[in-house]
Design a protein around this motif. Structure first.
Motif, PDB file in Angstrom:
ATOM      1  N   GLY A 547       0.806  -1.221   0.000  1.00 23.66           N
ATOM      2  CA  GLY A 547       0.000   0.000   0.000  1.00 23.66           C
ATOM      3  C   GLY A 547       0.833   1.263   0.000  1.00 23.66           C
ATOM      4  N   GLU A 548       2.132   1.149  -0.367  1.00 23.72           N
ATOM      5  CA  GLU A 548       3.031   2.295  -0.377  1.00 23.72           C
ATOM      6  C   GLU A 548       3.105   2.881  -1.788  1.00 23.72           C
ATOM      7  OE1 GLU A 548       6.229   0.560   2.914  1.00 23.72           O
ATOM      8  OE2 GLU A 548       6.535   0.231   0.765  1.00 23.72           O
ATOM      9  N   TRP A 549       3.062   4.213  -1.866  1.00 25.45           N
ATOM     10  CA  TRP A 549       3.221   4.879  -3.153  1.00 25.45           C
ATOM     11  C   TRP A 549       4.694   4.846  -3.551  1.00 25.45           C
ATOM     12  CZ3 TRP A 549      -0.722   6.005  -6.153  1.00 25.45           C
ATOM     13  CH2 TRP A 549      -1.970   6.245  -5.592  1.00 25.45           C
ATOM     14  N   ARG A 550       4.966   4.426  -4.789  1.00 26.90           N
ATOM     15  CA  ARG A 550       6.330   4.403  -5.317  1.00 26.90           C
ATOM     16  C   ARG A 550       6.329   5.031  -6.710  1.00 26.90           C
ATOM     17  NH1 ARG A 550       9.613   1.370  -1.788  1.00 26.90           N
ATOM     18  NH2 ARG A 550      11.200   2.665  -2.801  1.00 26.90           N
ATOM     19  N   ILE A 551       7.483   5.567  -7.084  1.00 25.35           N
ATOM     20  CA  ILE A 551       7.596   6.212  -8.393  1.00 25.35           C
ATOM     21  C   ILE A 551       8.731   5.583  -9.188  1.00 25.35           C
ATOM     22  CG2 ILE A 551       9.087   8.062  -7.465  1.00 25.35           C
ATOM     23  CD1 ILE A 551       7.795   9.929  -9.570  1.00 25.35           C
ATOM     24  N   ASN A 552       8.466   5.382 -10.470  1.00 27.08           N
ATOM     25  CA  ASN A 552       9.480   4.905 -11.403  1.00 27.08           C
ATOM     26  C   ASN A 552       9.685   6.009 -12.434  1.00 27.08           C
ATOM     27  OD1 ASN A 552      11.244   3.347 -12.856  1.00 27.08           O
ATOM     28  ND2 ASN A 552       9.658   2.155 -13.890  1.00 27.08           N
ATOM     29  N   ILE A 553      10.887   6.580 -12.463  1.00 22.19           N
ATOM     30  CA  ILE A 553      11.165   7.725 -13.335  1.00 22.19           C
ATOM     31  C   ILE A 553      11.737   7.231 -14.661  1.00 22.19           C
ATOM     32  CG2 ILE A 553      12.545   9.820 -13.603  1.00 22.19           C
ATOM     33  CD1 ILE A 553      12.376  10.162 -10.565  1.00 22.19           C
ATOM     34  N   HIS A 554      11.075   7.659 -15.758  1.00 17.40           N
ATOM     35  CA  HIS A 554      11.495   7.249 -17.101  1.00 17.40           C
ATOM     36  C   HIS A 554      12.368   8.302 -17.783  1.00 17.40           C
ATOM     37  CE1 HIS A 554       8.658   4.060 -16.606  1.00 17.40           C
ATOM     38  NE2 HIS A 554       7.590   4.837 -16.706  1.00 17.40           N
ATOM     39  N   ASP A 555      12.115   9.577 -17.466  1.00 11.46           N
ATOM     40  CA  ASP A 555      12.755  10.653 -18.225  1.00 11.46           C
ATOM     41  C   ASP A 555      12.842  11.889 -17.336  1.00 11.46           C
ATOM     42  OD1 ASP A 555      13.579  12.562 -20.043  1.00 11.46           O
ATOM     43  OD2 ASP A 555      12.172  11.972 -21.612  1.00 11.46           O
ATOM     44  N   LEU A 564      12.071  19.569  -8.592  1.00  7.15           N
ATOM     45  CA  LEU A 564      11.195  18.896  -7.624  1.00  7.15           C
ATOM     46  C   LEU A 564      11.890  17.675  -7.030  1.00  7.15           C
ATOM     47  CD1 LEU A 564       7.574  19.050  -9.103  1.00  7.15           C
ATOM     48  CD2 LEU A 564       8.879  20.767  -7.858  1.00  7.15           C
ATOM     49  N   ILE A 565      12.679  16.989  -7.838  1.00  2.29           N
ATOM     50  CA  ILE A 565      13.441  15.844  -7.314  1.00  2.29           C
ATOM     51  C   ILE A 565      14.427  16.319  -6.257  1.00  2.29           C
ATOM     52  CG2 ILE A 565      15.205  14.128  -7.903  1.00  2.29           C
ATOM     53  CD1 ILE A 565      13.801  13.811 -10.625  1.00  2.29           C
ATOM     54  N   ASN A 566      15.206  17.343  -6.584  1.00  7.75           N
ATOM     55  CA  ASN A 566      16.221  17.807  -5.636  1.00  7.75           C
ATOM     56  C   ASN A 566      15.619  18.345  -4.344  1.00  7.75           C
ATOM     57  OD1 ASN A 566      18.474  17.063  -7.049  1.00  7.75           O
ATOM     58  ND2 ASN A 566      18.880  19.090  -7.926  1.00  7.75           N
ATOM     59  N   THR A 567      14.492  19.037  -4.434  1.00  2.58           N
ATOM     60  CA  THR A 567      13.866  19.567  -3.212  1.00  2.58           C
ATOM     61  C   THR A 567      13.170  18.478  -2.407  1.00  2.58           C
ATOM     62  OG1 THR A 567      11.883  20.181  -4.463  1.00  2.58           O
ATOM     63  CG2 THR A 567      13.562  21.886  -4.164  1.00  2.58           C
ATOM     64  N   SER A 568      13.073  17.274  -2.976  1.00  2.00           N
ATOM     65  CA  SER A 568      12.495  16.133  -2.246  1.00  2.00           C
ATOM     66  C   SER A 568      13.575  15.243  -1.638  1.00  2.00           C
ATOM     67  CB  SER A 568      11.620  15.295  -3.197  1.00  2.00           C
ATOM     68  OG  SER A 568      10.574  16.057  -3.735  1.00  2.00           O
ATOM     69  N   ARG A 569      14.835  15.556  -1.899  1.00  2.00           N
ATOM     70  CA  ARG A 569      15.949  14.737  -1.386  1.00  2.00           C
ATOM     71  C   ARG A 569      16.320  15.227   0.020  1.00  2.00           C
ATOM     72  NH1 ARG A 569      20.554  15.376  -5.299  1.00  2.00           N
ATOM     73  NH2 ARG A 569      21.562  13.867  -3.902  1.00  2.00           N
ATOM     74  N   MET A 570      15.594  14.696   1.007  1.00  2.11           N
ATOM     75  CA  MET A 570      15.796  15.128   2.386  1.00  2.11           C
ATOM     76  C   MET A 570      17.134  14.642   2.945  1.00  2.11           C
ATOM     77  SD  MET A 570      13.139  16.851   2.590  1.00  2.11           S
ATOM     78  CE  MET A 570      11.677  17.015   1.576  1.00  2.11           C
ATOM     79  N   TYR A 571      17.703  13.618   2.328  1.00  2.00           N
ATOM     80  CA  TYR A 571      18.969  13.052   2.799  1.00  2.00           C
ATOM     81  C   TYR A 571      20.104  13.314   1.814  1.00  2.00           C
ATOM     82  CZ  TYR A 571      15.597  10.518   5.667  1.00  2.00           C
ATOM     83  OH  TYR A 571      14.572  10.194   6.513  1.00  2.00           O
ATOM     84  N   TRP A 572      20.017  14.403   1.079  1.00  2.00           N
ATOM     85  CA  TRP A 572      21.011  14.698   0.053  1.00  2.00           C
ATOM     86  C   TRP A 572      22.426  14.765   0.623  1.00  2.00           C
ATOM     87  CZ3 TRP A 572      24.165  18.893   0.534  1.00  2.00           C
ATOM     88  CH2 TRP A 572      23.777  19.876   1.459  1.00  2.00           C
ATOM     89  N   ALA A 573      22.563  15.158   1.891  1.00  2.00           N
ATOM     90  CA  ALA A 573      23.896  15.316   2.489  1.00  2.00           C
ATOM     91  C   ALA A 573      24.681  14.011   2.481  1.00  2.00           C
ATOM     92  CB  ALA A 573      23.771  15.854   3.905  1.00  2.00           C
ATOM     93  N   LYS A 574      23.970  12.883   2.486  1.00  2.00           N
ATOM     94  CA  LYS A 574      24.661  11.591   2.461  1.00  2.00           C
ATOM     95  C   LYS A 574      25.301  11.324   1.095  1.00  2.00           C
ATOM     96  CE  LYS A 574      22.051   9.274   6.116  1.00  2.00           C
ATOM     97  NZ  LYS A 574      21.380   8.021   6.514  1.00  2.00           N
ATOM     98  N   GLU A 602      10.898   9.410  -2.096  1.00  2.00           N
ATOM     99  CA  GLU A 602       9.919   9.192  -3.159  1.00  2.00           C
ATOM    100  C   GLU A 602       8.560   9.759  -2.763  1.00  2.00           C
ATOM    101  OE1 GLU A 602       9.577   5.329  -4.927  1.00  2.00           O
ATOM    102  OE2 GLU A 602      11.703   4.884  -4.639  1.00  2.00           O
ATOM    103  N   LEU A 603       8.168   9.542  -1.526  1.00  2.00           N
ATOM    104  CA  LEU A 603       6.871  10.028  -1.071  1.00  2.00           C
ATOM    105  C   LEU A 603       6.817  11.551  -1.104  1.00  2.00           C
ATOM    106  CD1 LEU A 603       4.071   9.373  -0.078  1.00  2.00           C
ATOM    107  CD2 LEU A 603       4.964   9.247   2.264  1.00  2.00           C
ATOM    108  N   HIS A 604       7.909  12.210  -0.733  1.00  2.00           N
ATOM    109  CA  HIS A 604       7.956  13.669  -0.829  1.00  2.00           C
ATOM    110  C   HIS A 604       7.789  14.116  -2.286  1.00  2.00           C
ATOM    111  CE1 HIS A 604       8.849  15.211   3.181  1.00  2.00           C
ATOM    112  NE2 HIS A 604       9.663  14.173   3.391  1.00  2.00           N
TER     113      HIS A 604
END
Length: 942
Positions: A547-555, A564-574, A602-604
């Protein structure tokens, strides 16, 4: 008229007509009373556009969202079977089992006979024959005032039977077809020596072998019905002789000759669009002609011939879109041709042509219907708006009625907007195709002058236009009013207009359309000023077995998507290297992150995609009425620190390209003092109101009446607009702080998205070694602005349309992980003074957490530091427990003996290492920001 059959009895027997509707449109089964479930009337339709619901009268109604037509079961039966009301009700009675005689059969009797070679040779392979009855008695069934004699004048016969020879596709042999009418199925024909045009008024639409109109014999390339009759009514030689006399004479003699000529001419000839229309018009006492089809038009040469034998030539069009378009096209080709316009309704019944006009009045006396029709003729108009006076001083004059008629059909109208308190704004608009543009009186005049030049009209008429007072604003405000349908959204669809095409997004697909394929009109200012070329999907979002939302990016061709991807990367520092620079740019997943961390990122992102789609859908749904709120993810070194530069406004602001009617409001300037004009400038055309940079103590509750209900917009200047919920704009806001009073009621009305700190500004108050802006990721250029390349615009616009498609395809609201929001909310409740004191106190007394300690110790120290602004002991206790929960510690409050006094007082017992399983991954993510406060910059990964 009283009928033998009662429609209410039929509706009662068929569940409001639902049983019959289901039988005709099988796809409608299960769609009743479901707003978001549409069905097709026929398989040939591209997309489902009809809904089925219970109407006000207790009958089920099919509503077509494309044409805005609504029909009950009786209307459907009349349309599908070409029946009038009594016949349809009789048919439906039998369908419902209320008539023992059975369902009437509306079909001809058909016989097939395979011919021998001798029979074929005798008749000939091109054989056809129409056997007519002596008198066409049943012609009144489609032309109620037509007599058999009048029908015969136009070569109309009632058919006894007709025959023709064809090669059977089953036997491949010559076959004689014989077709005979029945009681319920009359057949007529327009009969001539070389051909016959057969008319079967009860032919079913869906029967490809039973056509309403078809031909026998050699169909001519062009035939004008009624032409020979009209020519035989006059003496052409005598008319030509008197025309010469009029031309060669003067004064009273000329007037006498003209009077005699007028006596020889027919009063009028009316050009109709078909046979049934022609006979109905002729039955009112007029001479008529018509062609084989509506697509055939009167030529100038034919018009001139008719003008030789008739005083006036009229054109009588149908009222559907094609009919009006053809009438305008013909009128602009023959400028002096007068057009008769029928009313849209007779009584309460809508009509589409003159046959409807007459048959709806068949119970009235003929002379009454004739008088009504004559009034329409008296109001006939032509597109030539100038006329010759014959006077030397003023040889030409303008006719203002014909001029404004010309302007109307060139697309010029007035559009009124009236506020609730009756302050009216009137604009002159020009509609060309789907596009509406506000214009000035000067532009109207220039349009007419350009048309005159293009048409080759004399400069004498140009001069009349240039000097005419008819183009003043006061006069032009007498143009016809128009209120075109400009709504581009339904519950399950949205249309956007681009420079080169329209794009329709539904819950099923994204379709590129020509403007002509879209019924809606669009204000020119709302057209997205870029071309759009449809691309394949950039991403796919699904739910897994958990029941988890997941995303598969094609392009990731879209730069907007990348941000939007970069602003959703909450753990970018790693993913940062030793210098703090990113090694995993534009990737939502990373091998350096745990499964839970990747899932949360992904959820973000999915939450942001959903939010974009929500804002791009201009249809308001009460169950999905939300205020969008963009919040900074980064927690600063103190509770109310404002970081900024995260790109939270970017998600919203970039949508202004598509949401053209946008109101920007400063969140910091909102206050009770200027609250009266908060909605200044907002109308039902406004798409979005954005409150930028709300303060930490902002009262969100003040907006919720606007989120879920109607709006009252007070404009500076006095106008007040009551905007109903369905026409009201959506609300958005950005803030560096989470809402202060985040209770369940508030959460239900907010659609929050988090902007991580991937983009940030380095200051003395934070630990960042350098500033990173969005433009840094794109070679220093601003995206979606200025001279942004067309190809990149197309990438971003496709991504946005795909976000909208995802939003329309799900009924679930995709929220951001709320634990982060709640933690920041708790921190704001604790406040800077207490947060700083608690942090310093526990640092100075590092060993105190290893054992229980008296509650009053930390409170007294806090009170001494803060002074008169200190919170009460009870409130301090409540917030200290909240502080411990934010840290992920378990805390108990128990009585214990105080060291040194022997008194039993309340103590805190804190466990800084509770069972790690009890800490949710989302909480761990949020706590990273809190823990960062305690770290020295030496410990940073940069």
């Amino acid at each position: 008229m009283a009928y033998k059959y009662d429609k209410n009895e039929f509706f009662e027997a068929t569940n409001g007509g639902l049983t019959y509707i289901h039988s005709v449109y099988p796809d409608s089964v299960g769609c009743e009373d479901k707003k978001n479930k549409h069905f097709k009337l026929r398989e040939s339709e591209r997309t489902p556009s009809c809904s089925l619901f219970m109407g006000d009268k207790g009958h089920y109604v099919v509503f077509d969202h494309g044409s805005s037509d609504s029909k009950n079961a009786i209307d459907i039966c009349m349309e599908e079977n070409n029946l009038d009301f009594p016949e349809a009700l009789k048919f439906l009675y039998a369908f419902a089992g209320l008539e023992t005689a059975g369902i009437p059969i509306f079909k001809a009797e058909v016989e097939y006979k395979t011919l021998t070679d001798e029979e074929l040779e005798e008749k000939g392979k091109d054989f056809w024959h129409v056997e007519s009855k002596d008198v066409a008695k049943r012609v009144k069934e489609f032309a109620p005032f037509c007599t058999p004699y009048l029908a015969s004048e136009y070569n109309v016969v009632e058919v006894e039977y007709y025959q023709k020879i064809f090669i059977s596709s089953k036997t491949n042999k010559p076959t004689l077809l014989t077709v005979k009418p029945t009681e319920n199925y009359p057949i007529f024909a327009y009969l001539f020596d070389e051909f016959a045009k057969v008319y079967e008024p009860k032919a079913s639409k869906d029967d490809k072998y039973s056509l309403k109109h078809h031909y026998l014999g050699n169909k001519p390339d062009r035939h004008i019905y009624g032409w020979e009759r009209a020519m035989e009514l006059v003496d052409i030689d005598q008319i030509e002789a008197f025309r010469r006399l009029v031309r060669d004479s003067k004064g009273e003699e000329r007037k006498e000759y003209q009077d005699e000529l007028d006596e020889l001419l027919l009063p009028s000839i009316i050009v109709c669009t078909g046979g049934s229309d022609g006979l109905n018009t002729a039955s009112l006492g007029y001479n008529v002609i018509w062609f084989n089809s509506e697509s055939e038009q009167l030529t100038k040469a034919e018009y001139n011939e008719l003008k030789q034998i008739a005083k006036v030539v009229y054109y009588l069009p149908d009222l559907d879109k094609t009919g009006v378009s053809k009438a305008v096209e013909l009128g602009l080709n023959i400028l002096t041709l007068k057009t008769i316009w029928l009313p849209k309704k007779v009584g309460k019944s809508e009509i589409k042509d003159v046959r409807d006009y007459v048959t709806k009045q068949k119970s009235a006396p003929l002379e009454v219907v004739q008088a009504r029709f004559q009034k329409l003729i008296n109001q006939a108009l032509q597109f030539q708006f100038w006329f010759y006076t014959g006077q030397k001083a003023r040889p030409w004059k303008l006719n203002i009625v014909n001029l404004y008629y010309f302007l109307q059909h060139q697309g010029f109208h007035i559009y009124k907007v009236t506020s609730t308190n009756d302050i009216e704004e009137t604009r002159i608009v020009h509609i060309v195709g789907n596009i509406i543009k506000v214009v000035s009186p000067r532009e109207v005049k220039n349009h007419v002058l350009q048309w005159l030049k293009d048409t080759g009209v004399s400069t004498e008429i140009w001069e009349k236009i240039m000097l005419s007072p008819y183009f003043s604003e006061a006069n032009l405000l007498t143009l016809t009013e128009t209120y075109p349908e400009t709504k581009t959204a339904t519950a399950t669809s949205q249309i956007y207009f681009f420079e080169n095409r329209a794009v329709k997004v539904t819950n099923e697909r994204i379709v590129a359309l020509k403007y002509s394929e879209v019924p809606n009109k669009i204000w020119q200012r709302d057209i997205v000023p870029f071309n759009f070329n449809l691309q394949k999907s950039h991403f796919e979002i699904t739910k897994n077995e958990l029941g988890e939302w997941r995303i598969n990016i094609h392009d990731i061709a879209s730069n907007y998507f990348k941000v939007l991807i970069n602003t959703s990367r909450m753990y970018w520092a790693k993913d940062a290297n030793n210098t703090g620079h990113d090694t995993n740019r534009f990737n939502i997943n990373s091998k350096k992150l745990t499964k839970d961390e990747n899932r949360l990122q992904e959820l973000h992102l999915i939450n942001k995609i959903y939010t974009v789609g929500y804002l791009l859908h201009k249809y308001k749904i009460s169950s999905k009425a939300l205020m969008v709120l963009g919040v900074d993810k980064k927690i600063g070194s103190y509770v109310l620190q404002s970081n900024g530069g995260s790109g939270k406004s970017f998600l919203i602001s970039c949508l202004r390209t598509l949401l053209r009617n946008w109101k920007e409001k400063s969140g910091k300037l909102l206050s009770e003092e200027n609250k009266q004009f908060t909605l200044d400038g907002v109308t039902e055309k406004t798409d979005v109101i954005n409150y930028d940079d709300l303060s930490p103590n902002h009262n969100y509750m003040q907006h919720f009446p606007h989120v879920t209900g109607d709006m009252t917009a007070n404009h500076k200047g006095g106008a007040i607009y009551e905007i109903p919920f369905e026409d009201s704009p959506k609300l958005t806001a950005t803030t560096n702080f989470v809402p202060k009073d985040l209770d369940p009621s508030l959460q239900r009305r907010l659609l929050i998205y988090y902007a991580g700190d991937y983009y940030h500004k380095a200051t003395e108050d934070n630990e960042y070694p350098f500033t990173r802006k969005i433009s840094d990721d794109f070679g220093g250029k601003d995206i979606l602005k200025g001279d942004y390349p067309e190809k990149e615009w197309n990438n971003d616009l496709n991504f946005m349309m795909q976000c909208l498609h995802f939003y329309l395809s799900t009924d679930e609201v995709i929220e951001t992980p709320m634990d982060d929001i709640l933690i920041r909310n708790h921190m704001q409740k604790i406040g800077d003074a207490m947060w700083k004191h608690t942090e310093q106190f526990l640092k100075d007394n590092a060993g105190i957490l290893a054992e229980k300690f008296p509650c009053k110790v930390i409170y007294e120290d806090y009170k001494a530091e803060v002074g008169k602004f200190a919170k009460s002991a009870q409130k301090h206790n409540e917030l200290f427990i909240m502080y411990c929960e934010i840290k992920g510690w378990s805390v108990e409050r128990k009585k214990a003996v105080e060291n040194g006094t022997g008194n039993s007082i309340m103590h805190y017992i804190i466990n800084t290492k509770p069972n790690e399983a009890s800490v949710k991954p989302a909480e761990s993510e949020a706590l990273q920001g809190v823990e960062q406060i305690e770290k020295d910059t030496d410990n940073l990964p940069f």
